[in-house]
Design an enzyme around this catalytic site. Structure first.
Site, PDB file in Angstrom:
ATOM      1  N   HIS A 131       7.593   1.761  -5.345  1.00 22.70           N
ATOM      2  CA  HIS A 131       6.889   3.046  -5.382  1.00 22.70           C
ATOM      3  C   HIS A 131       6.421   3.449  -6.784  1.00 22.70           C
ATOM      4  O   HIS A 131       5.290   3.832  -6.992  1.00 22.70           O
ATOM      5  CB  HIS A 131       7.791   4.161  -4.849  1.00 22.70           C
ATOM      6  N   ASP A 180       4.096   0.173   1.451  1.00 23.55           N
ATOM      7  CA  ASP A 180       4.754   0.946   0.404  1.00 23.55           C
ATOM      8  C   ASP A 180       4.355   2.373   0.708  1.00 23.55           C
ATOM      9  O   ASP A 180       3.214   2.780   0.450  1.00 23.55           O
ATOM     10  CB  ASP A 180       4.257   0.529  -0.981  1.00 23.55           C
ATOM     11  N   HIS A 181       5.254   3.134   1.319  1.00 23.27           N
ATOM     12  CA  HIS A 181       4.795   4.397   1.901  1.00 23.27           C
ATOM     13  C   HIS A 181       4.308   5.390   0.848  1.00 23.27           C
ATOM     14  O   HIS A 181       3.573   6.319   1.165  1.00 23.27           O
ATOM     15  CB  HIS A 181       5.854   5.002   2.829  1.00 23.27           C
TER      16      HIS A 181
HETATM   17  C1  BG6 Z   1      12.550   5.031   0.179  1.00 25.95           C
HETATM   18  C2  BG6 Z   1      13.843   4.773  -0.522  1.00 25.95           C
HETATM   19  O1  BG6 Z   1      11.702   3.923   0.062  1.00 25.95           O
HETATM   20  O2  BG6 Z   1      11.945   6.170  -0.386  1.00 25.95           O
HETATM   21  C3  BG6 Z   1      14.759   5.985  -0.445  1.00 25.95           C
HETATM   22  O3  BG6 Z   1      14.485   3.662   0.072  1.00 25.95           O
HETATM   23  C4  BG6 Z   1      14.052   7.216  -0.921  1.00 25.95           C
HETATM   24  O4  BG6 Z   1      15.960   5.770  -1.177  1.00 25.95           O
HETATM   25  C5  BG6 Z   1      12.698   7.355  -0.251  1.00 25.95           C
HETATM   26  O5  BG6 Z   1      14.868   8.328  -0.609  1.00 25.95           O
HETATM   27  C6  BG6 Z   1      11.902   8.482  -0.845  1.00 25.95           C
HETATM   28  O6  BG6 Z   1      10.745   8.664  -0.084  1.00 25.95           O
HETATM   29  P1  BG6 Z   1      10.158  10.100   0.193  1.00 25.95           P
HETATM   30  O7  BG6 Z   1       8.883   9.864   0.909  1.00 25.95           O
HETATM   31  O8  BG6 Z   1      11.178  10.837   1.003  1.00 25.95           O
HETATM   32  O9  BG6 Z   1       9.990  10.703  -1.162  1.00 25.95           O
END
Ligand code: BG6
Length: 512
Positions: free
Chosen positions: A262, A199-200
């Protein structure tokens, strides 16, 4: 200072985290977007920062025929485009030597046998010591067949005392049933200890800092409860639309795409109890309790507690943008939500009666993710008498951009009259530490190489989160009387109904 107290100068500045180990990283879906935009640029940046273990081989596994040289050239182009730091030729040239390409269909057993031979050869030639990290960057429908074939080729275990781990990209299922199925499939071949569900958001610097803020400072924890906190808001806003991801997004929507993973993860970090230690399972034990304590909506409550919206045509930064239904690959009658706002309750002693408002949306006027903790007002005496209502204290944790933390408090305006205004105490990562934060993927890849699963979602966390999200989808899916899909113009802060959700409680969303 006694000899004993003096820090060892050789250890100063070194963190106490586990050390990433030499390994081979096999990326399934090596020609896809994620590999180009995030994974290989992240690995390059780790190398440029001198943090890559001494022997690492990266093997791109994909369908199209390609030589190692072609793959390297493609990755170089992608890295130059997407890397956080400017690519330096001398570092790239060294790094590129550790990139390899392995052509195979995901369903072709023989391809995995050859992969196993190649990995053995790399162990002998490059010193990757039998350690293997399998990164699933392919589409989720392929996960099952990849896992099965890895097992058939004996790659779920590693020879000579090395380790084998899998990193699974989201979406991890589309509901509780499919997530459970996927978990069962993976665990037929890889144990929970070998499984890293990414989950980044958990790899973002400020997300990690939530625990430090809460538990390394003595002043916040005593206030971090229903007695002092009025409510919490979590917002993840994006100016981007669906881009070229309609194929995936149409079936997902904002609730599956962002909230199930997230946003609930951020909520867990804000809401959890102090863990007994910093071990991966101690932290995850506390996080999962938060999700378990989330009050489940009854079907007829979803309409009043959750607002779903979809963007119509509008303008972002002065540029006209199309409605969601007009985007490439989107059904012109699509009911997919691109915005969702929720009013949540965590039913435990700490959070009893503290509403937690969460909103997430695409095509909003500004991009930013933040958590704001709104404290109760000072009592209505002294400075807070009728004519001079003063603001609440608000602690804002900016996850991105401009990572940092600010605290709003009251101060007397200088001068002879007695006026009170809100001021901000502000901490910015950039200025305080003078260096850019690494990308989330850099941290997470290093952790997986080190065997540290703290920032990855455990099976029960994922399943509990789906169990909660499913109740909303079920209410949205009823044939008659389902809560409506509201509309909002691109470039606005979402549907009016989201403001009403707050206004009903006498509150308003914080402006980003
Ligand atoms: C991803 C989603 O997990 O996270 C995207 O699938 C979203 O829809 C993105 O744009 C947002 O990540 P970050 O790191 O760019 O805020």
């Amino acid at each position: 200072m006694s000899e004993k107290q003096r820090p060892n100068p050789l250890r100063e500045g070194l963190s106490n985290r586990a050390v990433p180990q030499p390994c081979a990283i096999v990326i399934f879906g090596a020609t896809g977007d994620l590999t180009h935009r995030k994974l290989v640029p992240a690995l390059y940046n780790i190398a440029a920062d001198g943090e890559l273990p001494p022997a690492v081989a990266v093997i791109g596994f994909a369908r199209r025929p390609k030589t190692d040289e072609e793959f390297r050239a493609e990755m170089e182009e992608a890295t130059r485009k997407h890397s956080r730091q400017t690519v330096r030729d001398e570092i790239w040239d060294g790094f590129a030597q550790s990139l390899f390409y392995h052509q195979s269909e995901f369903a072709d057993e023989a391809g995995y046998k050859k992969l196993a031979e190649r990995l053995d050869q790399l162990d002998a030639e490059s010193g990757t010591r039998g350690n293997r990290l399998f990164y699933f960057a392919a589409s989720p429908e392929q996960f099952e067949i990849i896992v099965e074939n890895l097992q058939k080729a004996g790659l779920n275990k590693s020879p000579n005392g090395g380790w084998a781990r899998v990193i699974l990209e989201k979406p991890f299922g589309t509901d509780l049933k499919s997530a459970r199925h996927l978990n069962r499939v993976v665990q037929r071949s890889f144990s929970e200890d070998q499984t890293y569900r990414i989950d980044h958001f958990l790899g973002k610097e400020t997300a990690q800092n939530i625990l430090v803020l809460r538990f390394a400072n003595a002043i916040f924890e005593p206030l971090w409860n229903a007695r002092y906190i009025d409510h919490v808001q979590i917002t993840a806003a994006e100016t981007l639309g669906v881009e070229n991801r309609a194929g995936y997004y149409e079936g997902a929507g904002a609730l599956r795409d962002m909230v199930q993973n997230h946003l609930l993860q951020l909520l867990c970090l804000v809401g959890m109890e102090p863990p007994t230690d910093l071990g991966a399972d101690s932290i995850r034990d506390e996080k999962v309790k938060v999700v378990r304590s989330l009050r489940r909506y009854k079907e007829d409550e979803v309409g009043t507690q959750v607002v779903r919206g979809q963007y119509g045509a509008g303008a972002i930064a002065g540029e006209s943008v199309a409605a969601y239904r007009e985007e490439k690959g989107v059904d012109p009658k699509s009911h997919t939500e691109t915005f969702v706002a929720l009013r949540l309750r965590v039913d435990n002693w700490r959070w009893a009666d503290v509403p937690i408002y969460v909103r997430v949306g695409k095509r909003l006027p500004k991009s930013g993710t933040e958590i704001s903790v709104h404290f109760k007002k000072a009592p209505q005496v002294l400075f807070n008498r009728e004519s001079q209502a003063i603001d609440q204290n608000v602690l804002v944790i900016r996850i991105q951009p401009d990572e940092g933390i600010s605290l709003r408090m009251q101060a007397k305006v200088p001068g002879t009259s007695f006026r009170i205004e809100s001021v901000k105490m502000d901490f910015h990562y950039g200025t305080s530490f003078g260096k850019a934060s690494p990308e989330a993927y850099e941290r997470l890849l290093l952790d997986a190489m080190a065997g540290d699963a703290t920032l990855f979602a455990r099976r029960d966390e994922v399943e509990q989160a789906w169990a909660f999200i499913d109740t909303i989808h079920e209410a949205w899916a009823v044939k008659e009387g389902a809560p409506k899909l509201c509309s909002y113009p691109a470039g606005s802060w979402g549907p009016e109904e989201a403001d009403e959700l707050m206004a009903r409680d006498g509150r308003a969303w914080r402006r980003l």
